[in-house]
Design an enzyme around this catalytic site. Structure first.
Site, PDB file in Angstrom:
ATOM      1  N   THR A 250      52.496  23.676  38.009  1.00  0.00           N
ATOM      2  CA  THR A 250      52.494  22.680  38.773  1.00  0.00           C
ATOM      3  C   THR A 250      53.763  22.532  39.463  1.00  0.00           C
ATOM      4  O   THR A 250      54.806  22.317  38.962  1.00  0.00           O
ATOM      5  CB  THR A 250      52.265  21.316  37.715  1.00  0.00           C
TER       6      THR A 250
ATOM      7  N   LYS B 223      46.113  18.053  41.412  1.00  0.00           N
ATOM      8  CA  LYS B 223      46.699  18.078  40.505  1.00  0.00           C
ATOM      9  C   LYS B 223      47.862  16.821  40.315  1.00  0.00           C
ATOM     10  O   LYS B 223      48.000  16.074  39.146  1.00  0.00           O
ATOM     11  CB  LYS B 223      47.708  19.301  40.012  1.00  0.00           C
TER      12      LYS B 223
ATOM     13  N   LYS C 195      58.673  15.606  35.961  1.00  0.00           N
ATOM     14  CA  LYS C 195      58.646  16.543  37.158  1.00  0.00           C
ATOM     15  C   LYS C 195      57.382  16.392  38.110  1.00  0.00           C
ATOM     16  O   LYS C 195      57.579  16.067  39.420  1.00  0.00           O
ATOM     17  CB  LYS C 195      58.954  17.942  36.862  1.00  0.00           C
TER      18      LYS C 195
HETATM   19  P1  NDP Z   1      57.645  26.419  29.475  1.00  0.00           P
HETATM   20  O1  NDP Z   1      58.817  25.829  29.759  1.00  0.00           O
HETATM   21  O2  NDP Z   1      56.955  26.447  27.891  1.00  0.00           O
HETATM   22  O3  NDP Z   1      57.416  27.920  30.042  1.00  0.00           O
HETATM   23  C1  NDP Z   1      58.003  28.131  31.305  1.00  0.00           C
HETATM   24  C2  NDP Z   1      57.725  29.550  31.640  1.00  0.00           C
HETATM   25  O4  NDP Z   1      58.039  29.983  33.033  1.00  0.00           O
HETATM   26  C3  NDP Z   1      58.737  30.434  30.699  1.00  0.00           C
HETATM   27  O5  NDP Z   1      57.945  31.510  30.359  1.00  0.00           O
HETATM   28  C4  NDP Z   1      59.931  30.694  31.645  1.00  0.00           C
HETATM   29  O6  NDP Z   1      60.813  31.952  31.361  1.00  0.00           O
HETATM   30  C5  NDP Z   1      59.161  30.793  32.904  1.00  0.00           C
HETATM   31  N1  NDP Z   1      60.351  30.551  33.856  1.00  0.00           N
HETATM   32  C6  NDP Z   1      60.865  29.439  34.254  1.00  0.00           C
HETATM   33  N2  NDP Z   1      61.630  29.394  35.299  1.00  0.00           N
HETATM   34  C7  NDP Z   1      61.702  30.674  35.651  1.00  0.00           C
HETATM   35  C8  NDP Z   1      62.471  31.512  36.541  1.00  0.00           C
HETATM   36  N3  NDP Z   1      63.072  30.960  37.461  1.00  0.00           N
HETATM   37  N4  NDP Z   1      62.071  32.756  36.803  1.00  0.00           N
HETATM   38  C9  NDP Z   1      61.168  33.663  35.819  1.00  0.00           C
HETATM   39  N5  NDP Z   1      60.565  32.886  34.867  1.00  0.00           N
HETATM   40  C10 NDP Z   1      60.772  31.494  34.844  1.00  0.00           C
HETATM   41  O7  NDP Z   1      56.412  25.583  30.254  1.00  0.00           O
HETATM   42  P2  NDP Z   1      54.914  25.161  30.160  1.00  0.00           P
HETATM   43  O8  NDP Z   1      54.231  26.552  29.675  1.00  0.00           O
HETATM   44  O9  NDP Z   1      54.704  24.157  29.358  1.00  0.00           O
HETATM   45  O10 NDP Z   1      54.632  24.839  31.585  1.00  0.00           O
HETATM   46  C11 NDP Z   1      54.488  25.783  32.694  1.00  0.00           C
HETATM   47  C12 NDP Z   1      53.795  25.214  34.068  1.00  0.00           C
HETATM   48  O11 NDP Z   1      52.597  24.809  33.602  1.00  0.00           O
HETATM   49  C13 NDP Z   1      54.644  24.032  34.350  1.00  0.00           C
HETATM   50  O12 NDP Z   1      54.677  23.901  35.857  1.00  0.00           O
HETATM   51  C14 NDP Z   1      53.862  22.700  33.767  1.00  0.00           C
HETATM   52  O13 NDP Z   1      54.070  21.584  34.659  1.00  0.00           O
HETATM   53  C15 NDP Z   1      52.529  23.249  33.935  1.00  0.00           C
HETATM   54  N6  NDP Z   1      51.599  22.565  32.914  1.00  0.00           N
HETATM   55  C16 NDP Z   1      51.826  22.523  31.580  1.00  0.00           C
HETATM   56  C17 NDP Z   1      51.240  21.866  30.663  1.00  0.00           C
HETATM   57  C18 NDP Z   1      51.379  21.579  29.232  1.00  0.00           C
HETATM   58  O14 NDP Z   1      50.884  20.947  28.492  1.00  0.00           O
HETATM   59  N7  NDP Z   1      52.696  22.118  28.882  1.00  0.00           N
HETATM   60  C19 NDP Z   1      49.726  21.251  31.036  1.00  0.00           C
HETATM   61  C20 NDP Z   1      49.373  21.685  32.462  1.00  0.00           C
HETATM   62  C21 NDP Z   1      50.342  22.197  33.251  1.00  0.00           C
HETATM   63  P3  NDP Z   1      61.677  31.931  29.803  1.00  0.00           P
HETATM   64  O15 NDP Z   1      60.748  32.339  28.624  1.00  0.00           O
HETATM   65  O16 NDP Z   1      62.523  33.054  30.257  1.00  0.00           O
HETATM   66  O17 NDP Z   1      62.333  30.661  29.787  1.00  0.00           O
END
Ligand code: NDP
Length: 303
Positions: free
Chosen positions: A93, A168, A236
């Site tokens: 998102t 979204k 965010k």
């Molecule tokens: P998490 O924090 O659990 O996971 C984030 C992932 O992104 C991790 O694998 C992290 O890697 C990776 N990441 C973050 N920054 C970077 C970067 N700069 N370079 C490479 N990899 C990166 O978040 P969520 O899975 O909960 O959310 C992911 C997305 O989905 C967000 O945009 C969120 O808004 C959206 N979303 C979330 C929902 C929810 O219920 N959680 C529902 C719907 C949408 P690392 O393992 O190294 O930290």
């Protein structure tokens, strides 16, 4: 379609698992390598040495990272491995403007980009029943549809790149309002001495019913708020919606109030809890009724 996945977090790991179950997952890459290794060991897929290798080895790369700057960083790292015929689908998102910027960078390599943010939480990700709002070329969506259907029960094409993220933002405003209503109602129910499980049962198929009441109401009743969808992430997303409304000269009350409440939760150390932790603040209002209700303050400032 040989599919790659990057961003194996709370959402990405179960989404990649469902792509694997559908037979499309080829390779994964994650910034924290141990997470990629653990999932690859579990599923039996390959781990790429870099994002560029991931892009080079796959026809489709699905991205699910945290925020705007992260998406652009990942897209730039994928770029050397991209080529005509390949597709990047972003399920993070981010703002509509960031989606357009990411698309431009991908298109410079001759590849196609779609913004495809999702709703449905970690439960929807695990069950492969997310709602997906897609922006980009219809033909690209149809090419990717079999893979996307492994993650989503519903995929709606919203128009060009950016429209998925704009949709979204609508979802996040509505989710904020529903969170406000359910958490406030549940705190009020406690104060009336009502049995909370029965409140959920009684209201669960009426006009006040919602996914949030069914799935988060029981946690509120128990006073536990495990993520879920973290307060800090929803804040965010609301900041994105806030900026989009501000660009039209409007401050939307649900966004303004919820962001204020989320700031208080983050300051109290609850930013990593589920957004239903808003119930903490509502409960506190009844526990400390000496505090004047927000609406009655003369200076317009919350305390
Ligand atoms: P998490 O924090 O659990 O996971 C984030 C992932 O992104 C991790 O694998 C992290 O890697 C990776 N990441 C973050 N920054 C970077 C970067 N700069 N370079 C490479 N990899 C990166 O978040 P969520 O899975 O909960 O959310 C992911 C997305 O989905 C967000 O945009 C969120 O808004 C959206 N979303 C979330 C929902 C929810 O219920 N959680 C529902 C719907 C949408 P690392 O393992 O190294 O930290």
């Amino acid at each position: 379609m040989r599919t790659g996945f990057t961003g194996l977090g709370a959402m990405g790991a179960p989404m990649a698992t469902n792509i694997h179950a559908a037979g499309y997952l080829h390779t994964v890459w994650n910034r924290t390598a141990s997470r990629a290794r653990a999932l690859a060991d579990e599923l039996g897929c390959a781990v790429a040495g870099s994002p560029a290798t991931l892009a080079a080895e796959c026809d489709l790369v699905v991205v699910c990272v945290a925020a705007d700057a992260d998406l652009l960083e990942v897209v730039d790292a994928l770029a050397p491995g991209l080529a005509p015929g390949k597709v990047v689908v972003d399920c993070s998102t981010v703002s509509a403007a960031t989606a357009v910027s990411a698309a431009r960078r991908v298109q410079q390599q001759g590849a196609a980009f779609m913004d495809a943010p999702v709703s449905g939480g970690t439960e929807g990700a695990r069950l492969g029943k997310l709602s997906m709002m897609a922006g980009g070329e219809a033909e690209v969506l149809e090419r990717c549809r079999p893979v996307l259907e492994a993650m989503a029960a519903r995929i709606v094409h919203m128009g060009p790149v950016g429209n998925g993220q704009a949709t979204k933002a609508v979802n996040q405003i509505m989710a904020a309002g529903i969170n406000q209503a359910v958490s406030e109602g549940m705190a009020f129910a406690s104060a009336q001495g009502l049995p909370l499980e029965r409140v959920i049962e009684a209201l669960g198929s009426g006009a006040a019913s919602s996914w949030f009441l069914h799935n988060r109401g029981p946690y509120m009743a128990a006073g536990e708020y495990p993520p879920g969808f973290k307060v800090a992430l929803h804040d965010k997303d609301l900041a994105i919606a806030q900026a989009m409304a501000e660009a039209r000269g409007v401050a939307l009350p649900v966004i303004e109030m919820t962001r204020l409440h989320y700031r208080r939760l983050v300051a109290a150390g609850y930013g990593e809890e589920d957004i239903s932790a808003l119930h903490r603040l509502k409960r506190d209002m009844f526990d400390n009724p000496a505090h004047p209700p927000v609406e009655r303050q003369q200076d317009g400032k919350d305390t």
